[in-house]
Design a protein around this motif. Sequence first.
Motif, mmCIF file in Angstrom:
data_model
loop_
_atom_site.group_PDB
_atom_site.id
_atom_site.type_symbol
_atom_site.label_atom_id
_atom_site.label_comp_id
_atom_site.label_asym_id
_atom_site.label_seq_id
_atom_site.Cartn_x
_atom_site.Cartn_y
_atom_site.Cartn_z
ATOM 1 N N ALA A 36 -113.562 53.182 -131.267
ATOM 2 C CA ALA A 36 -113.691 51.928 -132.291
ATOM 3 C C ALA A 36 -115.393 51.667 -132.450
ATOM 4 O O ALA A 36 -115.666 50.912 -132.945
ATOM 5 C CB ALA A 36 -113.080 50.545 -131.746
ATOM 6 N N TYR A 43 -110.448 53.981 -136.196
ATOM 7 C CA TYR A 43 -109.624 52.760 -135.629
ATOM 8 C C TYR A 43 -108.243 53.099 -135.502
ATOM 9 O O TYR A 43 -107.602 52.398 -134.641
ATOM 10 C CB TYR A 43 -109.842 51.889 -136.822
ATOM 11 N N ALA A 46 -108.254 54.263 -132.195
ATOM 12 C CA ALA A 46 -108.857 52.985 -130.924
ATOM 13 C C ALA A 46 -107.603 52.361 -131.032
ATOM 14 O O ALA A 46 -107.218 51.774 -129.976
ATOM 15 C CB ALA A 46 -109.820 52.498 -131.762
ATOM 16 N N ILE A 68 -108.891 45.096 -132.961
ATOM 17 C CA ILE A 68 -108.698 46.368 -133.797
ATOM 18 C C ILE A 68 -107.399 46.065 -134.509
ATOM 19 O O ILE A 68 -107.356 46.845 -135.893
ATOM 20 C CB ILE A 68 -108.284 47.707 -133.025
#
Length: 311
Positions: A36, A43, A46, A68
């Motif tokens: 991230a 993402y 992540a 997130i």
Amino acid sequence: VGGQVTVRLAKSLLEAMGRLEGLSAKEQTLIGNAYASNELRDYDEAERHLREGAIGGYSVAEVNYIQILKTNARWDELDLHLSRCGNCTLRLAPYEALYLDLTPQDLLRIAKRHGDMARRASSPYTPLTPWWAGADGFGGGRMTIAYASTDIKVSHPIGQLLVPILRYHDRSRVSVLCLDLSQIGIQRSQSGVWKQQVKEVCDGGYEHITGCAVNTCAERINGFRVSVLINLNGWAGEDRFDILSMNPARAQVSLLGYAGTSGVSSTDSLVTDATSSPPEFRKDYSERLLTYMPGFHHIMPHKHNFGDRGG
């Protein structure tokens, strides 16, 4: 080119680490945080690793997973996570908490928790001797109004709004002092013309307050004999409530940068509006005074709104 190679190498290492068996919740979280980062910004990966960290009960993952999920617009999963993680929202930064469907009571608790941490950061130091000690009222003559922010830069909305706002002060009544609380200062702005404009409207001086201990920074502000300090950050950006908790100005007002309550006892007033701060939730604000603007509290330059009338 070198930067691209570094990013590819970092992703390869993270992929190899992610395939290892028996990773702990903390290790999953560290991998998720790396994905991230501003350098990688992967993402999806992540989210996958932070989910494992949160399932494993690692407190840092529980909070970072919220961030997130917001980034990935996974609203249903976010609601489910919030229903499961208990009081994990209390560990959120106040600014991040504003984006969630939390109650005003929750937002106040979060702000107060961070306010207490800021106060503890200043508590080891000897309290200031306020410059106004023994004074009756605000006195006569010109008073000093200070605008404090870590975002006095041309690339930030606060910096862009600052010059038009300061031009409307009545200089026969007030002197305007600008306090740059950022680590780098105005030099990070690329516009020399804009820098000059800022310094011109700060007729009381432009001071870069950083690189000093909390009490030393507070003493410097106290020495400027500030009657009203306008905090343009609130909990946004590089907040400096550690300094402001030492009460270096006679009154402190929160404006623009953060639309919620500060939860900090040194903040006397919040400039807001009835939509951002519904009057029926007045009890959920720590500020002693809420100043309601007509319409919206986010001030825009006159020229922006009425350019066809000569600015």
